[in-house]
Design a protein around this motif. Sequence first.
Motif, PDB file in Angstrom:
ATOM      1  N   ALA A   1      -0.738 -14.954   0.256  1.00  0.00           N
ATOM      2  CA  ALA A   1      -0.847 -13.779   1.123  1.00  0.00           C
ATOM      3  C   ALA A   1      -0.611 -14.158   2.580  1.00  0.00           C
ATOM      4  O   ALA A   1       0.105 -13.449   3.308  1.00  0.00           O
ATOM      5  N   THR A   2      -1.180 -15.251   3.011  1.00  0.00           N
ATOM      6  CA  THR A   2      -1.006 -15.695   4.396  1.00  0.00           C
ATOM      7  C   THR A   2       0.454 -16.037   4.675  1.00  0.00           C
ATOM      8  O   THR A   2       1.021 -15.648   5.703  1.00  0.00           O
ATOM      9  N   ASP A   3       1.077 -16.729   3.733  1.00  0.00           N
ATOM     10  CA  ASP A   3       2.484 -17.104   3.894  1.00  0.00           C
ATOM     11  C   ASP A   3       3.381 -15.870   3.883  1.00  0.00           C
ATOM     12  O   ASP A   3       4.314 -15.758   4.687  1.00  0.00           O
ATOM     13  N   LEU A   4       3.112 -14.946   2.967  1.00  0.00           N
ATOM     14  CA  LEU A   4       3.908 -13.720   2.874  1.00  0.00           C
ATOM     15  C   LEU A   4       3.839 -12.945   4.189  1.00  0.00           C
ATOM     16  O   LEU A   4       4.868 -12.481   4.711  1.00  0.00           O
ATOM     17  N   ALA A   5       2.635 -12.801   4.724  1.00  0.00           N
ATOM     18  CA  ALA A   5       2.468 -12.042   5.966  1.00  0.00           C
ATOM     19  C   ALA A   5       3.268 -12.671   7.101  1.00  0.00           C
ATOM     20  O   ALA A   5       3.912 -11.960   7.902  1.00  0.00           O
ATOM     21  N   GLU A   6       3.278 -13.984   7.164  1.00  0.00           N
ATOM     22  CA  GLU A   6       4.009 -14.667   8.232  1.00  0.00           C
ATOM     23  C   GLU A   6       5.512 -14.495   8.058  1.00  0.00           C
ATOM     24  O   GLU A   6       6.229 -14.197   9.016  1.00  0.00           O
ATOM     25  N   ARG A   7       5.997 -14.663   6.829  1.00  0.00           N
ATOM     26  CA  ARG A   7       7.432 -14.575   6.588  1.00  0.00           C
ATOM     27  C   ARG A   7       7.962 -13.158   6.773  1.00  0.00           C
ATOM     28  O   ARG A   7       9.081 -12.954   7.224  1.00  0.00           O
TER      29      ARG A   7
ATOM     30  N   ASN B   1       6.440 -10.772   8.597  1.00  0.00           N
ATOM     31  CA  ASN B   1       5.918 -10.188   9.827  1.00  0.00           C
ATOM     32  C   ASN B   1       5.020  -8.989   9.535  1.00  0.00           C
ATOM     33  O   ASN B   1       5.145  -7.919  10.146  1.00  0.00           O
ATOM     34  N   LEU B   2       4.115  -9.178   8.575  1.00  0.00           N
ATOM     35  CA  LEU B   2       3.154  -8.151   8.204  1.00  0.00           C
ATOM     36  C   LEU B   2       1.775  -8.525   8.725  1.00  0.00           C
ATOM     37  O   LEU B   2       1.495  -9.703   9.010  1.00  0.00           O
ATOM     38  N   ASP B   3       0.908  -7.550   8.831  1.00  0.00           N
ATOM     39  CA  ASP B   3      -0.465  -7.784   9.266  1.00  0.00           C
ATOM     40  C   ASP B   3      -1.166  -8.675   8.233  1.00  0.00           C
ATOM     41  O   ASP B   3      -1.365  -8.248   7.081  1.00  0.00           O
ATOM     42  N   PRO B   4      -1.547  -9.904   8.587  1.00  0.00           N
ATOM     43  CA  PRO B   4      -2.145 -10.800   7.593  1.00  0.00           C
ATOM     44  C   PRO B   4      -3.455 -10.268   7.020  1.00  0.00           C
ATOM     45  O   PRO B   4      -3.758 -10.498   5.843  1.00  0.00           O
ATOM     46  N   THR B   5      -4.215  -9.542   7.823  1.00  0.00           N
ATOM     47  CA  THR B   5      -5.477  -8.983   7.308  1.00  0.00           C
ATOM     48  C   THR B   5      -5.188  -7.963   6.214  1.00  0.00           C
ATOM     49  O   THR B   5      -5.866  -7.930   5.172  1.00  0.00           O
ATOM     50  N   TRP B   6      -4.173  -7.120   6.446  1.00  0.00           N
ATOM     51  CA  TRP B   6      -3.806  -6.103   5.453  1.00  0.00           C
ATOM     52  C   TRP B   6      -3.283  -6.751   4.176  1.00  0.00           C
ATOM     53  O   TRP B   6      -3.676  -6.369   3.062  1.00  0.00           O
ATOM     54  N   VAL B   7      -2.410  -7.726   4.303  1.00  0.00           N
ATOM     55  CA  VAL B   7      -1.847  -8.371   3.114  1.00  0.00           C
ATOM     56  C   VAL B   7      -2.936  -9.056   2.312  1.00  0.00           C
ATOM     57  O   VAL B   7      -3.006  -8.931   1.076  1.00  0.00           O
ATOM     58  N   ARG B   8      -3.828  -9.784   2.989  1.00  0.00           N
ATOM     59  CA  ARG B   8      -4.910 -10.472   2.275  1.00  0.00           C
ATOM     60  C   ARG B   8      -5.843  -9.468   1.608  1.00  0.00           C
ATOM     61  O   ARG B   8      -6.329  -9.706   0.500  1.00  0.00           O
ATOM     62  N   ALA B   9      -6.049  -8.334   2.243  1.00  0.00           N
ATOM     63  CA  ALA B   9      -6.925  -7.318   1.648  1.00  0.00           C
ATOM     64  C   ALA B   9      -6.291  -6.720   0.395  1.00  0.00           C
ATOM     65  O   ALA B   9      -6.988  -6.485  -0.612  1.00  0.00           O
ATOM     66  N   GLN B  10      -4.978  -6.458   0.450  1.00  0.00           N
ATOM     67  CA  GLN B  10      -4.315  -5.875  -0.711  1.00  0.00           C
ATOM     68  C   GLN B  10      -4.305  -6.839  -1.890  1.00  0.00           C
ATOM     69  O   GLN B  10      -4.653  -6.481  -3.021  1.00  0.00           O
ATOM     70  N   ILE B  11      -3.874  -8.074  -1.659  1.00  0.00           N
ATOM     71  CA  ILE B  11      -3.838  -9.045  -2.757  1.00  0.00           C
ATOM     72  C   ILE B  11      -5.256  -9.403  -3.189  1.00  0.00           C
ATOM     73  O   ILE B  11      -5.529  -9.549  -4.393  1.00  0.00           O
ATOM     74  N   GLY B  12      -6.160  -9.490  -2.239  1.00  0.00           N
ATOM     75  CA  GLY B  12      -7.545  -9.820  -2.581  1.00  0.00           C
ATOM     76  C   GLY B  12      -8.225  -8.767  -3.425  1.00  0.00           C
ATOM     77  O   GLY B  12      -9.112  -9.070  -4.231  1.00  0.00           O
ATOM     78  N   SER B  13      -7.806  -7.516  -3.280  1.00  0.00           N
ATOM     79  CA  SER B  13      -8.423  -6.430  -4.053  1.00  0.00           C
ATOM     80  C   SER B  13      -7.844  -6.317  -5.459  1.00  0.00           C
ATOM     81  O   SER B  13      -8.402  -5.612  -6.311  1.00  0.00           O
ATOM     82  N   ALA B  14      -6.722  -6.976  -5.704  1.00  0.00           N
ATOM     83  CA  ALA B  14      -6.101  -6.910  -7.031  1.00  0.00           C
ATOM     84  C   ALA B  14      -6.986  -7.587  -8.058  1.00  0.00           C
ATOM     85  O   ALA B  14      -7.596  -8.629  -7.800  1.00  0.00           O
ATOM     86  N   GLN B  15      -7.039  -7.006  -9.237  1.00  0.00           N
ATOM     87  CA  GLN B  15      -7.890  -7.525 -10.309  1.00  0.00           C
ATOM     88  C   GLN B  15      -7.051  -8.172 -11.400  1.00  0.00           C
ATOM     89  O   GLN B  15      -5.974  -7.679 -11.755  1.00  0.00           O
ATOM     90  N   ARG B  16      -7.555  -9.268 -11.899  1.00  0.00           N
ATOM     91  CA  ARG B  16      -6.893  -9.911 -13.043  1.00  0.00           C
ATOM     92  C   ARG B  16      -7.068  -9.025 -14.267  1.00  0.00           C
ATOM     93  O   ARG B  16      -8.185  -8.615 -14.608  1.00  0.00           O
ATOM     94  N   ILE B  17      -5.949  -8.725 -14.948  1.00  0.00           N
ATOM     95  CA  ILE B  17      -5.970  -7.872 -16.138  1.00  0.00           C
ATOM     96  C   ILE B  17      -5.604  -8.731 -17.346  1.00  0.00           C
ATOM     97  O   ILE B  17      -4.464  -9.143 -17.515  1.00  0.00           O
ATOM     98  N   HIS B  18      -6.583  -8.984 -18.198  1.00  0.00           N
ATOM     99  CA  HIS B  18      -6.355  -9.871 -19.340  1.00  0.00           C
ATOM    100  C   HIS B  18      -5.366  -9.273 -20.341  1.00  0.00           C
ATOM    101  O   HIS B  18      -4.623 -10.000 -21.004  1.00  0.00           O
TER     102      HIS B  18
END
Length: 359
Positions: free
Chosen positions: A51-57, A59-76
Amino acid sequence: MNVFALLTSSVLALCLSASALAQSPARSRPATPAKAPAFNYAQSPAAMAFATDLAERRNLDPTWVRAQIGSAQRIHTVIRLMQPAPSGVPKNWAAYRARFIEPVRLRAGQRFWEANRETLARAEAEYGVPASLIVGVIGVETLYGQHTGNFRVIDTLATLAFDFPASHPRAATRTEFFRSELEQFLSLTERTGTDPATYLGSYAGAMGWPQFMPSSWVKYAIDFDADGRVDLFNSQADVIGSVANYFKAFGWTPGMPTHHPVRFAPNQSREDLDTLLAPDILPSFGVESFTAKGAVLEGAALQHTGKFALVELENAGAASTYIAGTENFYVVTRYNWSSYYALAVIELGEAIKALVGER
């Protein structure tokens, strides 16, 4: 795009025009998993580093990107569905075909064609792609919008980006593919000002009536109803135009048949048959070299100036079905890398065309 394609090849790459603006994701309620996911991806160091790398590459808000990926749930369930298919299961074209060329889908396709006759004609005129092919794809993919998927796209893409089953023979390339799709998805939703959590799709992250992966949405989806946005969930015009645009981009040749009947000379050798089958669905033989190896063509097929592929469709131990696929048949397989899928799409569209009385 049909999720079977994702198990057999990389799918579509891409870039939305600024005029596409916001899409309208499906608003149905996501399916509730049988068991709560073990964790969300805020707990995954690999996901947070991505998420941090994606935001940098991007040019996205790193807080927003980390929040979106962080909220994703693993689906077995998603992990289980991506496991390799059991070996030794025979393919059966007759059974596969029967799943799609059947009364419910035919009636739905007829209604869809009749409701969108002018839009289909416009797409065919502008892109050179037959209305029957467009209708066939949408029918096979989602039964004309009835089955677009109930998994949150952010969950499926994160699950497959960071927990793709290691037992899969192509786990490394599939992991990279889904990480790229997750990146495309977040970039798309940020650019269009939509909430990633509201998008629903297949267990592989394919979205809307045509089941486009995020990268395909970005590159091939178009605003065919000219309302200022691309909407593959609610605008049937955008769906029709986007499918047509997809096939044109992959090299559809107007007026060329997708395939011709083929039979074999009585004295054809196994060696020649194997040579014809070796390239699989890739057109590799001109008429002369094709027939020199025992393939018998008739009528218009003998006038084809391009290449043929000998396409074999197995019938679970019974005699295989064979066709001579043209470059346009190969184009259809770019939507889903399967000759079974391609022929089902073609035959469904042609059957519906007959029902609506189109010539």
